[in-house]
Design a protein around this motif. Structure first.
Motif, mmCIF file in Angstrom:
data_model
loop_
_atom_site.group_PDB
_atom_site.id
_atom_site.type_symbol
_atom_site.label_atom_id
_atom_site.label_comp_id
_atom_site.label_asym_id
_atom_site.label_seq_id
_atom_site.Cartn_x
_atom_site.Cartn_y
_atom_site.Cartn_z
ATOM 1 N N ASP A 78 0.844 -1.191 0.000
ATOM 2 C CA ASP A 78 0.000 0.000 0.000
ATOM 3 C C ASP A 78 0.886 1.251 0.000
ATOM 4 O OD1 ASP A 78 -2.241 -1.512 -0.017
ATOM 5 O OD2 ASP A 78 -2.913 -1.015 2.013
ATOM 6 N N PRO A 79 0.320 2.408 -0.344
ATOM 7 C CA PRO A 79 1.127 3.640 -0.297
ATOM 8 C C PRO A 79 1.678 3.885 1.095
ATOM 9 C CG PRO A 79 -0.910 4.012 -1.519
ATOM 10 C CD PRO A 79 -1.027 2.657 -0.889
ATOM 11 N N GLN A 142 9.933 -1.043 -1.400
ATOM 12 C CA GLN A 142 10.201 0.252 -2.011
ATOM 13 C C GLN A 142 9.693 1.351 -1.075
ATOM 14 O OE1 GLN A 142 11.770 0.553 -4.970
ATOM 15 N NE2 GLN A 142 11.831 -1.647 -5.413
ATOM 16 N N VAL A 143 10.606 2.217 -0.642
ATOM 17 C CA VAL A 143 10.235 3.283 0.286
ATOM 18 C C VAL A 143 10.420 4.632 -0.406
ATOM 19 C CG1 VAL A 143 10.672 4.345 2.517
ATOM 20 C CG2 VAL A 143 10.973 1.884 2.241
ATOM 21 N N TYR A 160 13.591 4.472 -2.757
ATOM 22 C CA TYR A 160 14.746 3.604 -2.586
ATOM 23 C C TYR A 160 14.275 2.225 -2.160
ATOM 24 C CZ TYR A 160 17.745 7.657 -2.998
ATOM 25 O OH TYR A 160 18.377 8.767 -3.485
ATOM 26 N N THR A 161 15.058 1.226 -2.529
ATOM 27 C CA THR A 161 14.726 -0.154 -2.230
ATOM 28 C C THR A 161 15.479 -0.607 -0.995
ATOM 29 O OG1 THR A 161 14.383 -0.644 -4.575
ATOM 30 C CG2 THR A 161 14.736 -2.512 -3.104
ATOM 31 N N LEU A 162 14.734 -1.101 -0.023
ATOM 32 C CA LEU A 162 15.349 -1.726 1.139
ATOM 33 C C LEU A 162 15.476 -3.210 0.838
ATOM 34 C CD1 LEU A 162 13.569 0.019 4.137
ATOM 35 C CD2 LEU A 162 15.575 0.716 2.857
ATOM 36 N N GLU A 163 16.712 -3.644 0.638
ATOM 37 C CA GLU A 163 16.920 -5.036 0.271
ATOM 38 C C GLU A 163 16.783 -5.941 1.491
ATOM 39 O OE1 GLU A 163 19.034 -2.594 -0.629
ATOM 40 O OE2 GLU A 163 18.889 -2.490 -2.810
ATOM 41 N N GLU A 206 5.023 4.079 7.831
ATOM 42 C CA GLU A 206 4.542 2.707 7.875
ATOM 43 C C GLU A 206 3.986 2.307 6.523
ATOM 44 O OE1 GLU A 206 0.051 2.691 9.603
ATOM 45 O OE2 GLU A 206 1.634 2.952 11.107
ATOM 46 N N ILE A 207 4.119 1.019 6.211
ATOM 47 C CA ILE A 207 3.664 0.469 4.935
ATOM 48 C C ILE A 207 2.955 -0.852 5.218
ATOM 49 C CG2 ILE A 207 4.347 -0.356 2.648
ATOM 50 C CD1 ILE A 207 6.856 1.339 2.878
#
Length: 317
Positions: A78-79, A142-143, A160-163, A206-207
């Motif tokens: 979600d957004p 993806q943040v 940015y991608t949190l791996e 939060e996501i």
């Protein structure tokens, strides 16, 4: 009951939704650990019926190589929602370049000021609640950056991608340049400074992430596939006691974290001018020095210090 079909085991168990709700702040969970734990439990309960029936023997769980196939598992995010926003305060000034121009003539002079400097904007993400995985592109988080940071034209990318780690810091280099003519009046000194203004941001986010699909676990012994387990119902893998919830859209997990950013927003050139001493001022200074010298001529010369020698005589009884 699970069924063994061509060495493939399907799971379709259900969890009791009436169990009491636990705290939302469940920390970090590793999806691989959850999958392996569920597979291990099933293996202990069914190894005689599965492996011994096919291979004539059982295997120690620790001896088996576990390969998890994540390709059929999809995650829909979600957004992002940013909360507890700490809006940037007064920008902080940083001098990147300073140059002084001296004009000791009576004529106005023009100088060309040209400078190029670079700064680094930083942004860090820290996850304190959510999930981690192994290197699987479909599960990466993806943040996006908050709006106030993006609108500042900081040089950052939009998201940015949190791996696989819980922390991530990114740096983006910004180039600041100036080229202009500076007019210096006669008998004056002007200092030019290239100043960059920086802002800071700190906020939490939060996501909500939904998990859809299935996961397959293959067990190997000496490169030989022993068993293949397929988890068709994700409730078997992602239980409520680990922070997962279910609504009409499916199984989900909340990821919470914080974002900190420091970034340049603007540049400016400041000029600081001051007059040089004139010839009249120099002449008056010399006269004042001569007067001080003349006023000391009538003073008596200092006398030499007198040294008194005393002889110490030792008395012997």
């Amino acid at each position: 009951m699970p069924r063994l079909i061509d060495n493939l085991v399907h799971f379709n168990g259900k969890h009791d939704e009436s169990s009491p709700a636990l705290s939302h702040k469940m920390g970090l969970v590793n999806l691989r650990d959850l999958v392996e734990a569920t597979a291990h439990k099933w293996y202990k309960d069914n190894e005689k019926d599965s492996t011994k029936a096919k291979w004539g023997r059982t295997y120690n769980w620790k001896e088996l190589v576990k390969e998890i196939d994540w390709r059929s598992l999809k995650v829909r995010h979600d957004p992002v929602i940013y909360t507890d926003l700490e809006m940037p305060g007064a920008p902080k000034n940083h001098i990147l370049f300073r140059s002084s121009f001296l004009n000791d003539t009576n004529r106005e002079q023009d100088y060309n000021l040209k400078a190029v400097r670079r700064t680094v904007s930083t942004c860090s993400f820290s996850i304190f609640e959510g999930y981690t995985t192994e290197q699987t592109a479909s599960l990466e988080l993806q943040v996006p950056l908050p709006k106030c940071v993006l609108e500042a034209s900081t040089g950052f990318r939009r998201e940015y991608t949190l791996e696989q780690s819980r922390d991530k810091q990114v740096e983006e280099e910004l180039t600041w340049s100036v080229e202009s003519n500076i007019r210096i009046p006669g008998m004056s000194q002007t200092t030019a400074e290239l100043i960059v203004q920086e802002d800071e941001y700190h906020g939490t986010f939060e996501i909500k992430s939904y998990f859809v699909g299935e996961i397959r676990v293959k067990l190997y012994k000496d490169a030989q596939e022993i068993l293949s387990l397929e988890f068709g119902d994700l409730e078997d893998l992602f239980p409520r006691e680990k922070g997962f919830r279910k609504d009409s859209r499916g199984i989900y997990r909340i990821t919470r974290g914080e974002c900190k950013a420091r970034f340049g927003i603007s540049q400016k050139v400041e000029l600081h001018a001051k007059p040089l001493p004139t010839q009249d001022t120099n002449h008056r200074t010399i006269q004042q020095q001569d007067l001080r010298k003349n006023s000391m001529k009538d003073l008596p010369a200092p006398s030499a210090p007198v040294t008194i020698l005393r002889e110490l005589v030792a008395t012997i009884n």
